[in-house]
Design an enzyme around this catalytic site. Structure first.
Site, PDB file in Angstrom:
ATOM      1  N   ASP A   9       0.698  -1.292   0.038  1.00  0.00           N
ATOM      2  CA  ASP A   9      -0.152  -0.050   0.092  1.00  0.00           C
ATOM      3  C   ASP A   9       0.922   1.158   0.067  1.00  0.00           C
ATOM      4  OD1 ASP A   9       0.858   0.240   2.741  1.00  0.00           O
ATOM      5  OD2 ASP A   9      -1.151   0.178   3.445  1.00  0.00           O
ATOM      6  N   HIS A  10       0.477   2.404   0.365  1.00  0.00           N
ATOM      7  CA  HIS A  10       1.134   3.783   0.274  1.00  0.00           C
ATOM      8  C   HIS A  10       2.199   3.699   1.381  1.00  0.00           C
ATOM      9  CE1 HIS A  10      -2.338   4.059   2.670  1.00  0.00           C
ATOM     10  NE2 HIS A  10      -2.033   5.125   3.367  1.00  0.00           N
ATOM     11  N   CYS A  66       2.973  -3.445   3.976  1.00  0.00           N
ATOM     12  CA  CYS A  66       1.996  -2.151   4.287  1.00  0.00           C
ATOM     13  C   CYS A  66       2.858  -1.710   5.638  1.00  0.00           C
ATOM     14  CB  CYS A  66       0.791  -2.733   4.704  1.00  0.00           C
ATOM     15  SG  CYS A  66       0.257  -4.042   5.799  1.00  0.00           S
ATOM     16  N   GLY A  67       2.069  -1.022   6.322  1.00  0.00           N
ATOM     17  CA  GLY A  67       2.679  -0.459   7.635  1.00  0.00           C
ATOM     18  C   GLY A  67       3.092  -1.377   8.763  1.00  0.00           C
ATOM     19  N   THR A  68       2.182  -2.271   8.876  1.00  0.00           N
ATOM     20  CA  THR A  68       2.720  -3.366   9.824  1.00  0.00           C
ATOM     21  C   THR A  68       2.787  -4.854   9.287  1.00  0.00           C
ATOM     22  OG1 THR A  68       0.459  -4.019  10.319  1.00  0.00           O
ATOM     23  CG2 THR A  68       1.461  -2.357  11.635  1.00  0.00           C
ATOM     24  N   GLY A  69       2.269  -4.970   8.140  1.00  0.00           N
ATOM     25  CA  GLY A  69       2.202  -6.251   7.238  1.00  0.00           C
ATOM     26  C   GLY A  69       1.063  -7.055   7.610  1.00  0.00           C
ATOM     27  N   VAL A  70       0.461  -6.564   8.808  1.00  0.00           N
ATOM     28  CA  VAL A  70      -0.889  -7.359   9.165  1.00  0.00           C
ATOM     29  C   VAL A  70      -1.848  -7.083   8.260  1.00  0.00           C
ATOM     30  CG1 VAL A  70      -2.365  -7.520  11.062  1.00  0.00           C
ATOM     31  CG2 VAL A  70      -0.272  -7.038  11.568  1.00  0.00           C
ATOM     32  N   GLY A  71      -2.502  -6.096   7.841  1.00  0.00           N
ATOM     33  CA  GLY A  71      -3.665  -5.936   7.146  1.00  0.00           C
ATOM     34  C   GLY A  71      -3.323  -6.758   5.633  1.00  0.00           C
ATOM     35  N   HIS A  99       8.212 -25.284   7.695  1.00  0.00           N
ATOM     36  CA  HIS A  99       7.020 -26.133   8.500  1.00  0.00           C
ATOM     37  C   HIS A  99       5.744 -25.616   7.989  1.00  0.00           C
ATOM     38  CE1 HIS A  99       9.163 -26.826  12.234  1.00  0.00           C
ATOM     39  NE2 HIS A  99      10.129 -27.209  11.295  1.00  0.00           N
ATOM     40  N   HIS A 134       4.999 -32.364   8.705  1.00  0.00           N
ATOM     41  CA  HIS A 134       4.519 -30.728   8.632  1.00  0.00           C
ATOM     42  C   HIS A 134       3.546 -31.042   7.276  1.00  0.00           C
ATOM     43  CE1 HIS A 134       7.130 -29.501  11.505  1.00  0.00           C
ATOM     44  NE2 HIS A 134       8.154 -30.035  10.815  1.00  0.00           N
ATOM     45  N   ARG A 137       0.014 -31.199   8.909  1.00  0.00           N
ATOM     46  CA  ARG A 137      -0.654 -29.818   9.333  1.00  0.00           C
ATOM     47  C   ARG A 137      -0.858 -29.035   8.018  1.00  0.00           C
ATOM     48  NH1 ARG A 137       4.299 -30.939  12.934  1.00  0.00           N
ATOM     49  NH2 ARG A 137       3.052 -32.081  14.786  1.00  0.00           N
TER      50      ARG A 137
HETATM   51  C1  RB5 Z   1      -2.617   2.344   6.810  1.00  0.00           C
HETATM   52  O1  RB5 Z   1      -2.554   3.332   7.812  1.00  0.00           O
HETATM   53  C2  RB5 Z   1      -2.329   1.088   7.722  1.00  0.00           C
HETATM   54  O2  RB5 Z   1      -3.367   0.747   8.382  1.00  0.00           O
HETATM   55  C3  RB5 Z   1      -1.680  -0.209   6.726  1.00  0.00           C
HETATM   56  O3  RB5 Z   1      -0.439   0.234   5.999  1.00  0.00           O
HETATM   57  C4  RB5 Z   1      -1.400  -1.348   7.363  1.00  0.00           C
HETATM   58  O4  RB5 Z   1      -0.475  -1.225   8.424  1.00  0.00           O
HETATM   59  C5  RB5 Z   1      -2.503  -2.067   7.882  1.00  0.00           C
HETATM   60  O5  RB5 Z   1      -2.638  -3.170   8.343  1.00  0.00           O
END
Ligand code: RB5
Length: 166
Positions: A9-10, A66-71, A99, A134, A137
């Site tokens: 993302d941005h 992304c910012g955290t990689g989570v989303g 694994h 593995h 699983r």
């Molecule tokens: C954008 O602000 C942020 O939410 C996105 O980059 C990411 O970290 C989401 O998980």
């Protein structure tokens, strides 16, 4: 040559070219699925694009930022056949291949710097699935995805040594 689909993302856009250059130096064939500008956008767009590129078989592996990689990893994991992992250190990246047979790696530009990101990428790419116990699983993950509870239960009972290994 291994084909890698990359997306961000941005918030991940500044780190992405660093990773693309690094992947090309290592000899990988890399395609950028966007975003291509710093305009604010939504991470699910690129998680979906890269996930679908890998799930289709057109690309071998995917990398997402992304910012955290989570989303962005959550988005990729909604695509059937994708096993995406978000990592902020190399050990989990390596084990996730060995694994869990992950096919998409995600990390956060707000979490890791460029050099650590490269180490995570290298550890992930240098590792490969070791199968064996593995595989069961990973097949269980596939049964959950397919909503095949019967297969899920059968797979769980398919070993007598399940509590003697890790
Ligand atoms: C954008 O602000 C942020 O939410 C996105 O980059 C990411 O970290 C989401 O998980």
């Amino acid at each position: 040559m291994t084909k890698i689909a990359i997306g961000s993302d941005h918030v991940g856009i500044e780190l992405k070219p660093v990773i693309i250059d690094y992947l090309q130096e290592l000899g990988y064939d890399v395609t950028d699925f966007g975003t291509k500008t710093t305009d604010r956008t939504d991470y699910p767009i690129y998680g979906k694009k890269v996930g679908e590129a890998v799930a289709s078989g057109d690309y071998d592996l995917g990398i997402l930022i992304c910012g955290t990689g989570v989303g962005i990893s959550l988005a990729a994991n909604k695509v059937n056949g994708i096993r995406a992992v978000v990592c902020s250190e190399p050990y989990s990246a390596q084990l996730s291949r060995q694994h869990n047979n992950t096919n998409v790696l995600a990390f956060g530009s707000r979490v890791v710097g460029a050099e650590l990101a490269k180490m995570i990428v290298k550890s992930w790419l240098d590792a490969s699935f070791i199968g064996g116990r593995h595989l069961r699983r990973v097949d269980e993950l596939g049964a959950i995805e397919a909503k095949d509870d019967q297969k899920f239960v059968v797979l769980q009972g398919s070993t007598s040594s399940r509590y003697t290994d890790d």
